[in-house]
Design a protein around this motif. Sequence first.
Motif, mmCIF file in Angstrom:
data_model
loop_
_atom_site.group_PDB
_atom_site.id
_atom_site.type_symbol
_atom_site.label_atom_id
_atom_site.label_comp_id
_atom_site.label_asym_id
_atom_site.label_seq_id
_atom_site.Cartn_x
_atom_site.Cartn_y
_atom_site.Cartn_z
ATOM 1 N N ASP B 55 0.817 -1.218 0.000
ATOM 2 C CA ASP B 55 0.000 0.000 0.000
ATOM 3 C C ASP B 55 0.852 1.271 0.000
ATOM 4 N N ILE B 56 0.176 2.401 -0.249
ATOM 5 C CA ILE B 56 0.883 3.685 -0.238
ATOM 6 C C ILE B 56 0.997 4.262 1.173
ATOM 7 N N VAL B 57 0.316 3.630 2.137
ATOM 8 C CA VAL B 57 0.414 4.096 3.527
ATOM 9 C C VAL B 57 1.059 3.017 4.404
ATOM 10 N N ASP B 58 1.626 3.443 5.530
ATOM 11 C CA ASP B 58 2.228 2.515 6.483
ATOM 12 C C ASP B 58 1.135 1.756 7.235
ATOM 13 N N HIS B 59 1.465 0.550 7.655
ATOM 14 C CA HIS B 59 0.526 -0.242 8.462
ATOM 15 C C HIS B 59 1.273 -0.839 9.648
ATOM 16 N N ARG B 66 1.453 -7.634 23.215
ATOM 17 C CA ARG B 66 2.311 -8.746 22.796
ATOM 18 C C ARG B 66 3.316 -8.323 21.737
ATOM 19 N N TRP B 67 2.861 -8.031 20.544
ATOM 20 C CA TRP B 67 3.817 -7.540 19.556
ATOM 21 C C TRP B 67 3.250 -6.402 18.728
ATOM 22 N N ASP B 68 4.158 -5.645 18.156
ATOM 23 C CA ASP B 68 3.780 -4.482 17.378
ATOM 24 C C ASP B 68 4.783 -4.331 16.239
ATOM 25 N N VAL B 69 4.367 -4.769 15.053
ATOM 26 C CA VAL B 69 5.260 -4.718 13.904
ATOM 27 C C VAL B 69 4.814 -3.574 13.006
ATOM 28 N N VAL B 70 5.691 -2.619 12.772
ATOM 29 C CA VAL B 70 5.366 -1.511 11.864
ATOM 30 C C VAL B 70 5.906 -1.855 10.487
ATOM 31 N N ILE B 71 5.023 -1.846 9.487
ATOM 32 C CA ILE B 71 5.440 -2.184 8.132
ATOM 33 C C ILE B 71 5.234 -0.948 7.256
ATOM 34 N N SER B 72 6.328 -0.294 6.931
ATOM 35 C CA SER B 72 6.237 0.935 6.139
ATOM 36 C C SER B 72 5.758 0.624 4.729
ATOM 37 N N SER B 73 5.201 1.647 4.096
ATOM 38 C CA SER B 73 4.729 1.528 2.718
ATOM 39 C C SER B 73 5.834 0.980 1.814
ATOM 40 N N GLY B 74 5.499 -0.066 1.065
ATOM 41 C CA GLY B 74 6.452 -0.626 0.113
ATOM 42 C C GLY B 74 7.535 -1.504 0.731
ATOM 43 N N LYS B 75 7.448 -1.742 2.044
ATOM 44 C CA LYS B 75 8.509 -2.517 2.717
ATOM 45 C C LYS B 75 7.996 -3.889 3.195
ATOM 46 N N ALA B 76 8.951 -4.736 3.587
ATOM 47 C CA ALA B 76 8.609 -6.030 4.166
ATOM 48 C C ALA B 76 9.334 -6.176 5.504
ATOM 49 N N VAL B 77 8.657 -6.761 6.473
ATOM 50 C CA VAL B 77 9.246 -6.970 7.804
ATOM 51 C C VAL B 77 8.953 -8.406 8.240
ATOM 52 N N THR B 78 9.944 -9.045 8.864
ATOM 53 C CA THR B 78 9.761 -10.423 9.296
ATOM 54 C C THR B 78 9.614 -10.507 10.809
ATOM 55 N N LEU B 79 8.670 -11.320 11.232
ATOM 56 C CA LEU B 79 8.424 -11.527 12.659
ATOM 57 C C LEU B 79 8.566 -13.010 12.960
ATOM 58 N N GLN B 80 9.350 -13.339 13.992
ATOM 59 C CA GLN B 80 9.464 -14.737 14.396
ATOM 60 C C GLN B 80 8.443 -15.038 15.480
ATOM 61 N N TYR B 90 -4.330 -6.544 14.600
ATOM 62 C CA TYR B 90 -4.983 -5.464 13.852
ATOM 63 C C TYR B 90 -3.945 -4.414 13.507
ATOM 64 N N CYS B 91 -4.352 -3.448 12.687
ATOM 65 C CA CYS B 91 -3.452 -2.344 12.363
ATOM 66 C C CYS B 91 -3.769 -1.184 13.294
ATOM 67 N N ARG B 92 -2.763 -0.713 14.006
ATOM 68 C CA ARG B 92 -2.942 0.386 14.948
ATOM 69 C C ARG B 92 -3.377 1.667 14.240
ATOM 70 N N PHE B 93 -2.901 1.868 13.005
ATOM 71 C CA PHE B 93 -3.241 3.089 12.272
ATOM 72 C C PHE B 93 -4.633 3.011 11.665
ATOM 73 N N HIS B 94 -5.050 1.775 11.315
ATOM 74 C CA HIS B 94 -6.353 1.568 10.666
ATOM 75 C C HIS B 94 -6.999 0.351 11.318
ATOM 76 N N PRO B 95 -7.689 0.574 12.441
ATOM 77 C CA PRO B 95 -8.209 -0.590 13.197
ATOM 78 C C PRO B 95 -9.263 -1.396 12.433
ATOM 79 N N ASN B 96 -9.657 -0.941 11.252
ATOM 80 C CA ASN B 96 -10.578 -1.754 10.438
ATOM 81 C C ASN B 96 -9.835 -2.887 9.725
ATOM 82 N N MET B 97 -8.513 -2.925 9.852
ATOM 83 C CA MET B 97 -7.729 -4.022 9.262
ATOM 84 C C MET B 97 -7.433 -5.045 10.354
#
Lengths: 174, 105
Positions: B55-59, B66-80, B90-97
């Motif tokens: 997406d064009i926005v961060d999620h 427990r955990w909080d993974v920030v995934i910037s627009s256009g990026k990938a992040v790995t969580l173990q 859920y997404c903290r920025f968009h709780p409808n996700m």
Amino acid sequence: MFCRTMTALAVLSLLGSTHLAHAADKPTDPQIAHIAYTAGIIDVEAAKLAIAKSKNKDVVAFARDMVRDHDAVNTQALALVKKLKVTPEDNDTSRSLVKAATVERAKLDKFDGAAFDKAYVTNEVAYHKQVNGALETLLIPSAKNAELKSLLETGLKIFQGHEQHAEHVAAGLK
Amino acid sequence: MVLQLKAWISVVLIMGLGSIAARAETIRVTIEKMVFTPAVITAKVGDRIEWINKDIVDHTATVKGRWDVVISSGKAVTLQLERAESVDFYCRFHPNMKGRVTVTP
Ligand SMILES: [Cu+2]
């Protein structure tokens, strides 16, 4: 005082939606682009005011999210109109949005501390509701260009997220 | 030198044990147009989730407390995944996700 503010807000948003409904004689794509872009700028401006004034970390974090997201959507909108060679066109709906925002800003400016936080977040809920309603019932159905329609649809989902986020922040202020 | 050698041996040992126990998997979750796909994830302890934000926005992918993974627009992040649990995220920025992950031992 707070009650009066709420009433004024309700009237304002009612006026806003009536106005949007009136302009329902199908806005053109250049007008839709202008309305969506203007709505984004208004929210960014309100957020910048909140970042400057608020000391509540949830409110400031929310405001930062608004700046980041609305800037991102507007950047995308600008890139799209450029690609489509469309010039956004000012119109009555955009003008009424700006007018209402100017009134709201003057009001917010007078508040401080917890009263400001409450007024800002309450308005954010109402404002996103109003803009989302306009997107759903007027702007998206009227958009002719498929790419513009798609951007508006994604925008709507993002702003619905903001509306829920604002509701959460509002609940936390009580 | 001896220390280094010891460290190296233990790395080899851990890797060796890991591959005997179970091969950890990486589950890809794509975020596009405000939707997590898949939204319902099943995994084993030790697996990873790779969050890919198209997406064009961060999620974020957040589980309260427990955990909080920030995934910037256009990026990938790995969580173990380190704990067996079944949690809603859920997404903290968009709780409808929203989504759900079930981690089994
Ligand atoms: Cu999000």
